[in-house]
Design an enzyme around this catalytic site. Sequence first.
Site, PDB file in Angstrom:
ATOM      1  N   SER A 187      60.335   5.713  -2.537  1.00 11.94           N
ATOM      2  CA  SER A 187      61.586   5.030  -2.228  1.00 11.94           C
ATOM      3  C   SER A 187      61.398   4.216  -0.963  1.00 11.94           C
ATOM      4  CB  SER A 187      62.723   6.037  -2.010  1.00 11.94           C
ATOM      5  OG  SER A 187      63.878   5.389  -1.503  1.00 11.94           O
ATOM      6  N   TYR A 240      65.911  13.366   1.960  1.00  9.49           N
ATOM      7  CA  TYR A 240      65.374  12.646   0.795  1.00  9.49           C
ATOM      8  C   TYR A 240      64.300  11.650   1.240  1.00  9.49           C
ATOM      9  CZ  TYR A 240      65.393   9.354  -3.161  1.00  9.49           C
ATOM     10  OH  TYR A 240      65.044   8.531  -4.197  1.00  9.49           O
TER      11      TYR A 240
END
Length: 249
Positions: A144, A158
């Site tokens: 990501s 995350y």
Amino acid sequence: MRDKVILITGGGRGIGAATAVLAAEQGYTVCVSYRQNRDAAHAVVGDIEQRGGEAMAVAADVASEADVVRLFETLDRRFGPLTALVNNAGILERQMRVEDMDAARLARIFATNGTGSFVCAREAIRRMSTRHGGKGGAIVNVSSVAARLGAPDEYVDYAASKAAIDALTIGLSKEVAAEGIRVNAVRPGVIHTDIHASGGEPGRVDRVKDAVPMKRGGQAAEVANAILWLLSEQASYTTGAFIDVAGGR
């Protein structure tokens, strides 16, 4: 024997589902794993089969080592040998500052996003590496852009788990480069998928899109295109590389 067999973890929705359909269009026999949403995963399989492809869905939680081993053994029996792995399964939890996170939340995030990707990569290598009698293959990890940006006030945990995926990509690519396996990663930005609902804000993409240089959220298919390119022979001299599919962020 099937020439191209791909496993996509978390393949029942979003980026995973788009990757599964595109892979089938490009001649792969497809296995998608899912944790809870059986209907979505089987809908992906049905879509592929209606288009003349071959696919199956297997329930497996990548946070469970036993589930991962069973997943790969099921794939061996039905479709093997594996030639491509997409480590796509990932979770996030509700938006929260680090000062409010407990260890249980962190354990859940890292078990799925970090350990799960490591164990899936391990099983793939044991099958694909020429060191183990395999014929080589390719792995694409779905990281990501948060790994670079940190996701402050929302998902630092995350982001950290995805930074671990970046390190896995670099280190593993060097470890198995001489064994016929390429390892690369894509780093999506804000993409229109339902993962944002897990964080408590289904409309997050529309809220933050003006901070993206391209002024829009991305589509799952745009990420899938990058994944399939990295898996293809067009990327035959590419390993340890990252493609940011993030609209310029």
